[in-house]
Design an enzyme around this catalytic site. Structure first.
Site, PDB file in Angstrom:
ATOM      1  N   ASP A 255      46.127  31.551  81.146  1.00  0.00           N
ATOM      2  CA  ASP A 255      45.801  30.638  80.050  1.00  0.00           C
ATOM      3  C   ASP A 255      44.351  30.640  79.550  1.00  0.00           C
ATOM      4  O   ASP A 255      43.997  31.394  78.674  1.00  0.00           O
ATOM      5  CB  ASP A 255      46.232  29.216  80.413  1.00  0.00           C
ATOM      6  CG  ASP A 255      47.742  29.112  80.614  1.00  0.00           C
ATOM      7  OD1 ASP A 255      48.377  30.158  80.849  1.00  0.00           O
ATOM      8  OD2 ASP A 255      48.298  28.006  80.529  1.00  0.00           O
TER       9      ASP A 255
ATOM     10  N   GLU B 169      50.453  22.067  91.950  1.00  0.00           N
ATOM     11  CA  GLU B 169      50.342  23.237  91.075  1.00  0.00           C
ATOM     12  C   GLU B 169      49.106  24.067  91.425  1.00  0.00           C
ATOM     13  O   GLU B 169      49.139  25.293  91.437  1.00  0.00           O
ATOM     14  CB  GLU B 169      50.278  22.775  89.619  1.00  0.00           C
ATOM     15  CG  GLU B 169      50.296  23.896  88.599  1.00  0.00           C
ATOM     16  CD  GLU B 169      50.286  23.355  87.169  1.00  0.00           C
ATOM     17  OE1 GLU B 169      50.083  22.135  86.985  1.00  0.00           O
ATOM     18  OE2 GLU B 169      50.461  24.160  86.235  1.00  0.00           O
TER      19      GLU B 169
HETATM   20  C1  6A9 Z   1      54.163  22.550  78.917  1.00  0.00           C
HETATM   21  C2  6A9 Z   1      54.666  20.182  79.243  1.00  0.00           C
HETATM   22  C3  6A9 Z   1      56.255  17.336  80.814  1.00  0.00           C
HETATM   23  C4  6A9 Z   1      51.058  27.193  83.254  1.00  0.00           C
HETATM   24  O1  6A9 Z   1      54.212  27.484  85.933  1.00  0.00           O
HETATM   25  C5  6A9 Z   1      54.526  27.698  84.614  1.00  0.00           C
HETATM   26  C6  6A9 Z   1      53.291  28.043  83.806  1.00  0.00           C
HETATM   27  C7  6A9 Z   1      52.653  29.329  84.340  1.00  0.00           C
HETATM   28  O2  6A9 Z   1      53.482  30.412  84.062  1.00  0.00           O
HETATM   29  C8  6A9 Z   1      51.305  29.596  83.734  1.00  0.00           C
HETATM   30  O3  6A9 Z   1      50.720  30.686  84.363  1.00  0.00           O
HETATM   31  N1  6A9 Z   1      52.353  26.913  83.839  1.00  0.00           N
HETATM   32  C9  6A9 Z   1      50.405  28.387  83.894  1.00  0.00           C
HETATM   33  O4  6A9 Z   1      49.147  28.643  83.321  1.00  0.00           O
HETATM   34  C10 6A9 Z   1      52.941  25.676  83.260  1.00  0.00           C
HETATM   35  C11 6A9 Z   1      53.202  25.821  81.786  1.00  0.00           C
HETATM   36  C12 6A9 Z   1      53.870  24.677  81.145  1.00  0.00           C
HETATM   37  C13 6A9 Z   1      53.957  24.878  79.651  1.00  0.00           C
HETATM   38  C14 6A9 Z   1      54.805  23.888  78.952  1.00  0.00           C
HETATM   39  C15 6A9 Z   1      55.160  21.503  78.757  1.00  0.00           C
HETATM   40  C16 6A9 Z   1      55.768  19.373  79.742  1.00  0.00           C
HETATM   41  O5  6A9 Z   1      55.288  18.152  80.210  1.00  0.00           O
END
Ligand code: 6A9
Length: 783
Positions: free
Chosen positions: A516, A747
């Site tokens: 990100d 996380e």
């Molecule tokens: C947001 C919000 C209730 C961000 O673990 C999933 C991903 C990874 O692949 C990525 O590397 N996460 C990491 O930088 C989370 C991404 C969530 C995006 C959608 C929705 C919902 O709130």
């Protein structure tokens, strides 16, 4: 051909499946395998949710009324705002057994799941759920102890009506709650049995939308409460209801068994016997046996006995269980963004992908209860070791999502239930956007496991036919990267799609990379090159090459991969493109300046003055290595691409072990403390994410490499070994402490502030790699 026609063709291609035999059509995924995985706890977004792996299934689930600060709340969908002090699977084998503990402000709930295929069962077998309700505050008298309301529902997604059983509201059973029939499993029946005093109320609804069952129940209870003053379902049912909800009101402690039987039409259905087997004392005995088998298997596979203590062991078991208990089955259509300026006649700015199924683990049941492409590769590192058949089934589903360009959408939002959890701006998927092909990490393990004769004959045979069929797909996936993410000069790569117009971000994000807001070149252009992507390409190339060798495919394609793999692993070229030889760190290359900052500006917009937090560039950017030390700089090291005798290796160990740079007592930070962007916000509303915090997937990769170099002859062998031991014990200690203190996996973890868990809690995705870290289970890294 006009521009419009070309665009249309491109759009159509992007929602057309790759023309290749489907993974899920392989014989190994049919008959017994398929049936054995039919029912499961495949609705990870709710606290307890059962469905079958079929597009239109019967679904079942649990709700209850929680009491917080004197107010009632209906619990159903996993939500952090419910503030449960813990919830999660303490055991789960991914197949037929799981045990979950939920603690909701003094109410202790245990949910056990058990599945069994008896001689008289229908397709997919029978299943049982045991609910144990206890109160944390003991010593209350009967009168003080308030009533606990549990709701168990069963619903048919096909819309077929369900028949409500007839019984006294206070009978303990076995009572028939409901019955019906489903095309795939025949006639079914749902029973309840309990030895405790209870009261049952019910309601039936007719509706095809299953994502707002909470509202349905909440409204029914609220309306009835206004009329009667009691917190009960109204004991009414709509005509042809396909959703049945049973409210079971109890005093703690209480135990309720619910049993689902399929194939009930035949005379030899032996219904009484099956109920007895799957409830009461016989269920207790079965659950105990399953628990024991589960623990023995954990022991046998992860073999951690003399490596960790019992406090740590329980956390490892919980990590594995939550990953497996988080596996879901989804069905629906991704929404693919149309090119800029295009809209459908109905105003939609997207075109639907083909209807597809996805069987996958999820990063977090409360925050991100759906599939994410690059997360899944990490999940599979754990899962294949536990159950290689489940793992191949999951990877197979993902590979079947390849479109005819060789692209896979990054975030899988399939079906109304999944969609209901996603803010609008995240829904559309862009067919020009990549995401690291981490599935190759797991596939590499499978391929090298065969070489090392690590699998049983049966497993090895299935893995071989899996790889054989996967080959075309992996090739086209690779070609997609190779053609769409290539750089200006041969053999260079960059994540395409970064925003080069933005003035709002301190550093334009690279969501595609998975990292990100990790700092990249400040002013994106087509001459940049990203060292992490180069390393992913190396991994993919090597992996495909070794599959080709293994399949003895002596063809031109194999020769191409050989050539490419030699090019990409050429140490001199890597260094020429990405190495800063003063400090021995690998960097991206691009149009960059360090002199940027966010500042408040007065902006005039349609005669209205506004203050905005905007980027100010104080010095023109120039082409250069992007001097930020962090996870990206370690990618060649993570992949084992540095020769063990090279001086660069020593420098990498210096960067890793330096407390001003990456080292902390809790794991490695994502970005050096000395970086100009360390812990900086990206916009007014975007706090730092991959700009300091400790992430477990990357720490696992670094640990794998340290382990590798600790076993390769060379001058830095000893030092790599020492760092390996320290980093491993820091990670274990911190995750274990956080889990015991907070009841959750997180996380990421704070690099200061005592390593506290941050971001989404109950993040049971790649944080569960702690299982492999405890077991010291790593890939073999060949250069
Ligand atoms: C947001 C919000 C209730 C961000 O673990 C999933 C991903 C990874 O692949 C990525 O590397 N996460 C990491 O930088 C989370 C991404 C969530 C995006 C959608 C929705 C919902 O709130």
């Amino acid at each position: 051909e006009g521009e419009g026609a070309a665009t249309l063709r491109r759009v159509t291609r992007s929602v057309t499946p790759l023309a290749a035999p489907r993974m899920m059509d392989l014989p190994q995924f049919q008959s017994n395998h398929k049936e054995s995985l039919y029912w499961g706890t495949y609705r990870p977004n709710v606290y307890l949710g059962i469905r079958a792996r079929t597009p239109l299934s019967l679904i079942a689930g649990l709700m209850w009324i929680g009491l917080k600060n004197g107010q009632y709340f209906l619990r159903h969908v996993c939500q952090d705002s419910d503030e449960l002090s813990t919830y999660g699977w303490t055991a789960h084998n991914g197949r037929d057994y799981g045990r979950q503990l939920l603690v909701d402000h003094g109410l202790l709930l245990t949910t056990s799941f058990l599945k069994e295929k008896g001689e008289s069962s229908g397709y997919g077998g029978d299943w049982a759920v045991r609910l144990d309700a206890n109160s944390e505050r003991s010593g209350l008298s009967d009168a003080q102890e308030s009533t606990t309301h549990l709701f168990f529902y069963i619903a048919d997604e096909t819309g077929k009506p369900i028949t409500m059983g007839s019984h006294e509201p206070s009978s303990r059973g076995p009572v028939l709650l409901a019955s019906g029939s489903h095309e795939e499993i025949g006639d079914w029946k749902l029973y309840l049995r309990s030895e405790d005093k209870l009261e049952i109320h019910r309601a039936g609804f007719k509706s095809m939308s299953m994502h707002n069952l909470s509202d349905l129940v909440q409204q029914a209870v609220a309306t009835n409460a206004m009329q009667t003053g009691s917190l009960n379902l109204p004991d009414m049912t709509e005509d042809s209801s396909n959703i049945m909800v049973y409210q079971v009101s109890i005093k703690t402690p209480s135990q309720i068994d619910i049993v689902f039987l399929s194939g009930c039409a035949s005379d030899s259905a032996m219904i009484k016997e099956r109920i007895t087997r799957l409830t009461g004392p016989m269920l207790s005995a079965r659950l105990e046996t399953k628990q024991k088998e589960f623990e023995e298997r954990y022991d046998q596979i992860f073999n951690v006995n003399n490596k960790i203590d019992s406090r740590e062991l329980s956390v490892g078991i919980a990590a594995l269980s939550n990953l497996l208990g988080g596996v879901g089955y989804f069905h629906g259509q991704s929404r693919i963004a149309l090119p800029k300026g295009f809209t459908q006649k109905n105003g939609d700015k997207y075109i639907p992908y083909w209807p597809a199924a996805l069987y996958t683990a999820v990063p977090s049941r409360s925050f991100f209860p759906r599939g994410f492409l690059w997360d899944e590769g990490f999940h599979q590192l754990v899962i294949w070791r536990w159950d290689v058949h489940i793992s191949m089934d999951i990877i197979g589903h993902w590979l079947d999502l390849l479109n005819s360009d060789g692209w896979i959408p990054r975030e899988q939002i399939l079906g109304a239930e999944a969609l209901s959890k996603v803010p609008e701006e995240f829904v559309l998927q862009y067919p020009s956007n990549g995401n690291p092909p981490t599935l190759f990490l797991a596939i590499r393990d499978l391929a090298s496991g065969i070489h090392a004769k690590q699998f049983s004959d049966d497993e090895a045979e299935k893995i071989s036919s899996f790889l054989e069929r996967a080959y075309v797909r992996l090739n086209s996936w690779f070609q997609w990267f190779n053609s769409t993410q290539s750089g200006k000069y041969e053999g260079t790569f960059y994540w395409h799609g970064r925003d080069n117009m933005t003035t709002r971000e301190l550093n334009p994000k690279t969501l595609t990379s998975g990292l990100d807001d990790y700092p990249r070149a400040s002013h994106p252009n087509d001459e940049e090159r990203h060292v992490d992507l180069r390393c992913w390409m190396l991994l993919a190339t090597n992996c495909i090459r070794s599959i080709a060798e293994f399949l003895k495919m002596d063809n031109a394609l194999e020769k191409d991969y050989k050539k490419m793999s030699n090019q990409l692993s050429d140490f001199g070229t890597l260094n020429k493109l990405h190495l800063d030889d003063k400090i021995g760190a690998y960097f991206d290359y691009g149009n960059h300046t360090e002199k940027v900052r966010l500042r408040w500006f007065d902006v005039k917009d349609k005669d209205v003055m506004r203050r905005e937090f905007l980027r100010e560039t104080l010095q023109p950017p120039r082409m250069q290595l992007v001097p930020h030390v962090g996870y990206v700089s370690l990618f060649p090291f993570m992949m084992g691409a540095i020769p063990p005798e090279s001086w660069v290796l020593e420098k990498q160990l210096d960067l890793i072990s330096n407390t001003s740079i990456l080292w902390t007592d809790y794991g490695l930070r994502s970005l050096s403390r000395t970086s100009s962007i360390y812990m900086k916000r990206n916009t007014e509303h975007d706090p730092p994410y991959w700009r300091g915090a400790i992430w477990i997937n990357m720490n696992y990769m670094v640990l794998s490499a340290l382990h590798h170099y600790a076993h390769e002859d060379g001058p830095y062998k000893g030092r790599a070994g020492e760092l390996y031991e320290k980093l491993r014990s820091n990670l274990i200690r911190n995750i274990v402490e956080n889990y015991h203190e907070t009841g959750f996996f997180w996380e990421n973890y704070d690099q200061k502030n005592k390593g506290k868990g941050k971001g989404a809690r109950s993040f049971t995705g790649w944080t569960s790699l702690i299982v492999l870290i405890m077991a010291e289970s790593y890939p073999t890294l060949h250069r």
